[in-house]
Design a protein around this motif. Structure first.
Motif, PDB file in Angstrom:
ATOM      1  N   HIS A  96       3.819   0.777  -0.051  1.00 47.39           N
ATOM      2  CA  HIS A  96       4.641   1.936  -0.397  1.00 47.39           C
ATOM      3  C   HIS A  96       4.093   3.179   0.287  1.00 47.39           C
ATOM      4  O   HIS A  96       3.328   3.941  -0.296  1.00 47.39           O
ATOM      5  CB  HIS A  96       4.665   2.113  -1.921  1.00 47.39           C
ATOM      6  CG  HIS A  96       5.706   3.078  -2.396  1.00 47.39           C
ATOM      7  ND1 HIS A  96       6.295   3.011  -3.632  1.00 47.39           N
ATOM      8  CD2 HIS A  96       6.280   4.151  -1.784  1.00 47.39           C
ATOM      9  CE1 HIS A  96       7.169   3.991  -3.784  1.00 47.39           C
ATOM     10  NE2 HIS A  96       7.168   4.708  -2.667  1.00 47.39           N
ATOM     11  N   HIS A 127       5.306   6.442   3.139  1.00 49.16           N
ATOM     12  CA  HIS A 127       6.375   7.128   3.855  1.00 49.16           C
ATOM     13  C   HIS A 127       5.788   7.756   5.123  1.00 49.16           C
ATOM     14  O   HIS A 127       4.817   8.503   5.056  1.00 49.16           O
ATOM     15  CB  HIS A 127       7.006   8.202   2.983  1.00 49.16           C
ATOM     16  CG  HIS A 127       7.586   7.685   1.702  1.00 49.16           C
ATOM     17  ND1 HIS A 127       8.883   7.291   1.574  1.00 49.16           N
ATOM     18  CD2 HIS A 127       7.011   7.461   0.488  1.00 49.16           C
ATOM     19  CE1 HIS A 127       9.118   6.872   0.337  1.00 49.16           C
ATOM     20  NE2 HIS A 127       7.978   6.960  -0.346  1.00 49.16           N
ATOM     21  N   LYS A 150      14.983  -0.538  -0.670  1.00 48.21           N
ATOM     22  CA  LYS A 150      14.703   0.390  -1.751  1.00 48.21           C
ATOM     23  C   LYS A 150      15.961   1.156  -2.107  1.00 48.21           C
ATOM     24  O   LYS A 150      16.674   1.622  -1.222  1.00 48.21           O
ATOM     25  CB  LYS A 150      13.586   1.375  -1.382  1.00 48.21           C
ATOM     26  CG  LYS A 150      13.229   2.306  -2.557  1.00 48.21           C
ATOM     27  CD  LYS A 150      12.014   3.176  -2.309  1.00 48.21           C
ATOM     28  CE  LYS A 150      11.672   3.981  -3.560  1.00 48.21           C
ATOM     29  NZ  LYS A 150      10.616   4.991  -3.316  1.00 48.21           N
ATOM     30  N   HIS A 181       6.237   2.854  -8.570  1.00 42.87           N
ATOM     31  CA  HIS A 181       5.533   4.043  -9.095  1.00 42.87           C
ATOM     32  C   HIS A 181       5.803   4.345 -10.573  1.00 42.87           C
ATOM     33  O   HIS A 181       6.297   5.412 -10.919  1.00 42.87           O
ATOM     34  CB  HIS A 181       5.752   5.268  -8.223  1.00 42.87           C
ATOM     35  CG  HIS A 181       7.160   5.569  -7.777  1.00 42.87           C
ATOM     36  ND1 HIS A 181       8.220   5.564  -8.619  1.00 42.87           N
ATOM     37  CD2 HIS A 181       7.640   5.901  -6.554  1.00 42.87           C
ATOM     38  CE1 HIS A 181       9.304   5.905  -7.948  1.00 42.87           C
ATOM     39  NE2 HIS A 181       8.981   6.100  -6.691  1.00 42.87           N
ATOM     40  N   ASP A 206       2.112   5.286  -2.478  1.00 41.83           N
ATOM     41  CA  ASP A 206       3.265   6.179  -2.336  1.00 41.83           C
ATOM     42  C   ASP A 206       2.890   7.388  -1.462  1.00 41.83           C
ATOM     43  O   ASP A 206       3.292   8.524  -1.725  1.00 41.83           O
ATOM     44  CB  ASP A 206       3.809   6.626  -3.697  1.00 41.83           C
ATOM     45  CG  ASP A 206       5.234   7.189  -3.570  1.00 41.83           C
ATOM     46  OD1 ASP A 206       5.799   7.170  -2.464  1.00 41.83           O
ATOM     47  OD2 ASP A 206       5.777   7.656  -4.595  1.00 41.83           O
TER      48      ASP A 206
HETATM   49 ZN   LIG Z   1       7.912   6.621  -2.392  1.00 41.48          ZN
END
Ligand SMILES: [Zn+2]
Ligand SMILES: [Zn+2]
Ligand SMILES: [Zn+2]
Ligand SMILES: [Zn+2]
Ligand SMILES: [Zn+2]
Ligand SMILES: [Zn+2]
Ligand SMILES: [Zn+2]
Ligand SMILES: [Zn+2]
Lengths: 466, 466, 466, 466
Positions: D60, D62, D153, D241, D317
């Protein structure tokens, strides 16, 4: 001189986390190499198309345990371990029962004597605390834990075995101090006795009443109580033979409160129901065990616990009595009332084939979960890891080779225990452990016994060090 | 000749379901008319601007109860009922404690003798079963239930009072057969004793350890167990003095399983916390009661139970000991260890003003819920309804007239019990019962005592007939 | 001149908290006196041996509601209120449905016109918000609430009615600001449509698929969501027509988090199951309503909610369509697929007799709980209290006199609604309301209609002021 | 010619189930041998006293994701993977975001172009479905899944990304048919927007309001809804998350209903709280991410989930924005209101050291659980197993060698990402991955970068075949 004593070649190995193809090299009873294309062994077993799994550990079996006047258990160490071996096990953990008023050490010595030279699998003992005397709790248990007897079972039921809450707390206290592990049989004895008396008074004495008088509520209550006592004493525990969703919920709630708790279920809670106790001519007695099998919904709940991780351990609770025998299920007093029916069913040989077939082959669980439930978690919970319970460098070469193409109908005639029936007569399974290796020694080769009585050894446990 | 002996005119009447303006006509101690503009009474009380409520019933008070060697309770029937009366109560329900090895009847006779001629409110007794002998369970309890002693309290804690599960089940069985009601004090004695011994061994003997050694887990466990025993015995029960959200959850879960269960909380669980036991110079002893006050979160949970219907009963658990007294909280042994501090706090006079002020005036509950929690549900639960607990035709004219405009700071100096402190010293409240009427007789008029000792009478209870 | 216009003499009166024997004196349509031996009335009704209860309030009925092209509802205000009256009701609360893109006021005027002069019971309207436009939310709703239209229903299902979460939140916001009450129909439309499309694609178009495609999960989800939105907007809500234990659990969990939530169930969830939709020849359509009836376990859960207080309201959700009618259940498109079957079943007349018989007479609930569930709580929840919903001084003399000795088999032939069937055909009940009084006027005397169309009046609601 | 390209000698190896001492033999980028005393390699790394673990997989993160006008993410593939590598990772899984109205394929091509030749670790993409068009759902997704893009997602929040329930159901349906996996970001957008508008209207625009307007209730609601949609569509999902105990409870309840659900938590929910958003001078913006960090109790709940198995995945994340940058956290509009603060925090390099130090070294979890949470479960969940995520014969030689004796204080100056701060500045940790090997190639040796940009390759995923 060969590099290895034995190579298992070409199989699909599974551990509690991984599945992969590789050869295994074994020397001096240990796994020393895992890899591609191993060479140089005295003996090579071809495992192509087979699953190579850690030998099963059945951490909940009863062997040669005193069972009341005139009653005798159907298995001694010889037949019990032989049956276990044929079911893919390389270690079993029977219970050594303290005689009331006597030191545990005494029972232990006698129990070792029974096992010595008789076993086809390795064995390691749990201790049953039946007399929580100050001497036992203050001195003996700690000494025994240090010597490697690191798991104690306590009962919340059975007139002659049950401990009260104060005694359980003291036992838990010893466990915390010594890093040993307490297994708890959770059923509320007083609630059961209250119902037994009602049923007997009403003349309801057939085997089915065994299930009715030990309701889910009595198990749920004792489970919640045991978990609370562990919370108070700040020590992990094992809840054994969980039979239904309500007890499972108690365990989940305790975990959500932060308690470390291990839990176990058994084949009977996946495969049988209370209706099985309804058999004609007292035949329901064949299914009398505690906690009793429940209903279809409870079975589904238990399967869900197998699938989603509520349960850590899958054991047999093998506790065999012959059915057609006055020293077994059909004892004279048993025929008068269900309360005297010897309590327990055989299952050490069928435990893993049932879970393999119903679980793995039917897609409910994968191989790593099967390995965890039947071997690894037992070794980790009871201090036999890493020697036992896995396929890893340095571990004992305890290995079962499973042939997933075998189709079998379970018949007692084909089993090796000392009972005269199996509760799973007629159940069809796919997959069976055809070759079993104990510390590098081939014990069963392609379904034929080649090991010898006495090949099994006693295994000392470790205490927790966290 | 007047139509009525007494008219209460112009007030706002509340029952457990309704709020309305009307006059009440009373004759021969009974409510005989409710309506607009009643006329023709010997005496008229103007209740304009006031709330006219059923007299409070405090179904959980301890009076003149044997409390251990050298310790005496601060209230006898005279001071206890006087204090209750000034707090807006017209009936209290103290406990008659069976002496071990003796018939309950014996204790009952003695207890009646103490009450006879001494009371300012009506009284009705609960029986404490401390010795669950076959005679008691097999004969005496049923006979007493038939005579109108229809509620039994059993303890799961206190060395000398606790019953084991088998004894509780037998008591519940009697209750089911006789339609009587069992109140259960839920704390696991063994767990508490385990912790007490740990704390004492560590030299942690101050009052605060009283709370630490009686943790929420011990109450939650016993609550779940009591509920399960009731489920097994198939009979409703009352869980008394619930102190926290975890125990409340057990009650809600039991209801969701279909069990009929009543539950009670008390002012101490809304107003105090375990930190109050931290007072300097052993002053925390003033707040020692069981279960102990918990923390802010538990208080909020209890308020939520008051608001949403988890609780049926709001009682004081008045159990008074003098603080500055060697026969009270500061007994010689108490100063050595918290475990010897007399267990209980006063509160019969402050119970309703606290709930009225914190609950009704602050908008947490409405008047009908206040009436239900403080009067009606007590009468219904313990067999005093419909004579007691409501304002309805044919019911006893037990009435408290509340002035919502009174503002008061609670001071022990203004209270009427036999203790020398109140745990709520300094708490500000709005609203107070200024006039109290017992079976038509004005006992307090505008805050002045006008009734006499002995005006209170014993009330026989009904058994459940469902 | 008589003191009273009417006296009801000698009956057993029940309110939501009390049961007692007394006479009731009525003047100018109001209850003015309750007491023993009232005298001086123009008319006296002898209620000896009968129960004198508040007239029922059915706060969930659909009357003359637009139901899709070619479909018409079986009841207008005349037949609907007549049927209600014969079922012991004195007030019903139908829904005024906003037409999309039009002011609610417009629908309201039209709806009043339909009701005017046609009613046998009093009526009060809920408003259905189908078009959550800024004008409606910003101005119209607040103005309407102030005028006494203080309850809004929103839908989470039905293509043309559903609001999204943002719209629901805005509606809740208006409710909080104006003290009005929001009723929420909780089913997840997208989930249902997903399943409907699957079933239609598979050719599964019979009535039973109506139940299959609206599973408990879809109701549970929407219930949890509605409760969370109310938690976010900080305002009480009503969850209508709860059909099962999972949705009940959501409500209990929300209460445990501190939310104020009212909840309703209906006779269909106590008496019917999804199997009823399996009827031959499309006859299952008779039982098509939303949420659909579930299974036996869900029925038991709903009974438990009736008994233990999960539910506050017991309503009919009367929503009648004729069965053998092309404008009703057997509309041409309905025969093509279950999704076009007009959604709803009749029940305003049978609601109370069913609960009286199955609940009170079978001992599941007592009379006060019956009164609370069928009358008082409706009045309190929707702002009609204290004029409606109780027997108290100053309240409207809306009274139903129940004869507990009547035994009846429910037959549609004996009912008074506009449908051509009842889902409860053949159900046997004990107890029936034989005399019904509306604001002091006898409407039904001993089973005979004596009141007149138009005797029913519109009732304005109060907003919450907490 | 050597037998092996590389031998890692003498370390303690851990998998998700086992811990044992052995050498690892690597050839052609694969693990080919595990055993005692391996010999014959081009290169030997001495791992004595170190832990030899599977390279971390951060599923996870970005990277280079479009983040709104004028805002740019702080990491591209070069800096992002370099930072990941230094944190012990050998694979990361960033998100490829579909542009609304455009084919996903287009975004995928562009994203591959950005990654191509830039990576220090292997990468594999998740696809973000932002425009659930019929073409995408009906054709494109299935084709992409077949090509090895097997995880999608979907968002329940963010104005421009959120899907409604119907769209989520359709996406889940594709996932079930193709064996791909759906990750769901669970927060109720409407609830959040309702609160955001309230707060903005009240002038409450500081960073802390970001946490206040995204309450636990909004996450709990969306979590329950997502789980229900998966239950309806009959397909496993991943809840990403998870930040608190209430959402965890929803997951546990869904598992108890039989749903297969994976769940993830992140370092911010173990280490930060909402109070961190209170920083002076808008500095709280450094901690703005969604869901926001909660309170201490939520942290403890998340730790409990790490310990007891509620969570399967521990991811970063990682979503980095520079703080002191007008294209980052301090964008002009962000300074006007919290709602415009770029949403996300960096963490790909610190994820594993934090869990190793706080989890393993502090005794909360053991090494196998660490490996499962940081590597194995990611590979298994997202179709990269068995090539990735474990140390087993035949798997990629992706290995991180951890030195448990290293003590470090986390300083952004020492990290390798493109942001200008770390939320964990000053946190002290014990243990760090000092050598990292990617498919047999040493990338970091004793803390020094020796691999090259471009060594990382794209990894195609498998679909589920159950
Ligand atoms: Zn995320
Ligand atoms: Zn056992
Ligand atoms: Zn056993
Ligand atoms: Zn008590
Ligand atoms: Zn008490
Ligand atoms: Zn509806
Ligand atoms: Zn409706
Ligand atoms: Zn996200």
């Amino acid at each position: 001189m060969s590099t290895f004593d034995l190579i298992i070649r070409g199989g699909t190995i599974a551990t509690a986390s991984d599945v992969f193809k590789a050869d295994i090299g074994i020397r001096d009873g240990k796994i020393v190499q895992i890899g591609a294309a191993l060479e140089g062994a005295t003996e090579v077993i071809d495992a192509t198309g087979k699953y190579v799994l850690p030998g099963g550990i059945d951490s909940h079996v009863h062997i040669s345990q005193p069972s009341g006047e005139g009653i005798s258990m159907a298995d001694d160490f010889e037949s019990g371990t032989l049956s276990a071996l044929f079911g893919g096990n390389t270690t079993i953990m029977p219970f050594c029962l303290q005689e009331k008023g006597r030191p545990l050490r005494e029972a232990l010595n006698a129990y070792h004597e029974l096992a010595e030279g008789s076993c086809y699998t390795d064995v390691s003992f749990h201790l049953i605390v039946s007399d929580a005397s100050p001497t036992l709790l203050g001195q003996e248990l700690a000494a025994l834990a240090e010597e490697g007897y690191a798991s104690f079972k306590v009962f919340m039921t059975y007139e002659n075995l049950r401990l009260n809450d104060a005694e359980i707390l003291k036992t838990l206290d010893v466990a915390r101090q010594t890093g040993s592990t307490v297994m708890i049989h959770c059923e509320n004895e007083d609630a059961i006795r209250y119902l037994v008396e009602k049923h007997e008074a009403a003349g309801d004495v057939a085997p089915r009443a065994h299930a009715t008088t030990r309701p889910i509520a009595a198990e749920r209550e004792a489970t919640h109580r045991a978990l609370t006592l562990a919370e108070i004493a700040e020590v992990p525990i094992v809840i054994v033979h969980v039979s239904n969703g309500q007890a499972m919920d108690e365990i989940s709630r305790a975990r959500a409160r932060g308690l470390k708790v291990y839990s176990e279920t058994c084949p009977q809670y996946l495969m049988l129901t209370a209706e099985d106790l309804d058999g004609m001519d007292w035949e329901g007695a064949k299914f009398v065990c505690s906690p009793p099998p429940r209903d279809k919904a409870a079975q589904e709940d238990c399967w869900r616990g197998i699938e989603t991780g509520v349960f850590d351990l899958f054991s047999s609770d093998h506790c065999p009595f012959r059915y057609d025998d006055e020293h077994g299920k059909r004892a004279p007093k048993a025929l008068e009332s269900f309360r005297h029916i010897p309590n327990g069913i055989p299952g050490v040989e069928t435990r893993m084939p049932i879970l393999f077939s119903e679980g793995v082959m039917k897609g409910r669980i994968d191989l790593p979960r099967f390995v965890a439930l039947t071997a690894t978690n037992h070794a980790r919970t009871y201090g036999l890891y890493p020697e036992k319970g896995t396929i890893a460098i340095g571990s004992d070469a305890d290995i079962a080779i499973w042939d997933p193409s075998v189709k079998k109908t379970i018949r007692h005639a084909d089993l090796h225990d000392g009972a005269d029936y199996t509760p799973y007569e007629g159940v069809e399974v796919t997959g069976w452990p055809t070759t079993v290796i104990l510390r590098g020694r081939v014990m069963i080769r392609n379904g034929e016994l080649v090991g010898r009585k006495g090949d099994g050894q006693y295994q000392t446990a470790r205490t927790r060090t966290l």
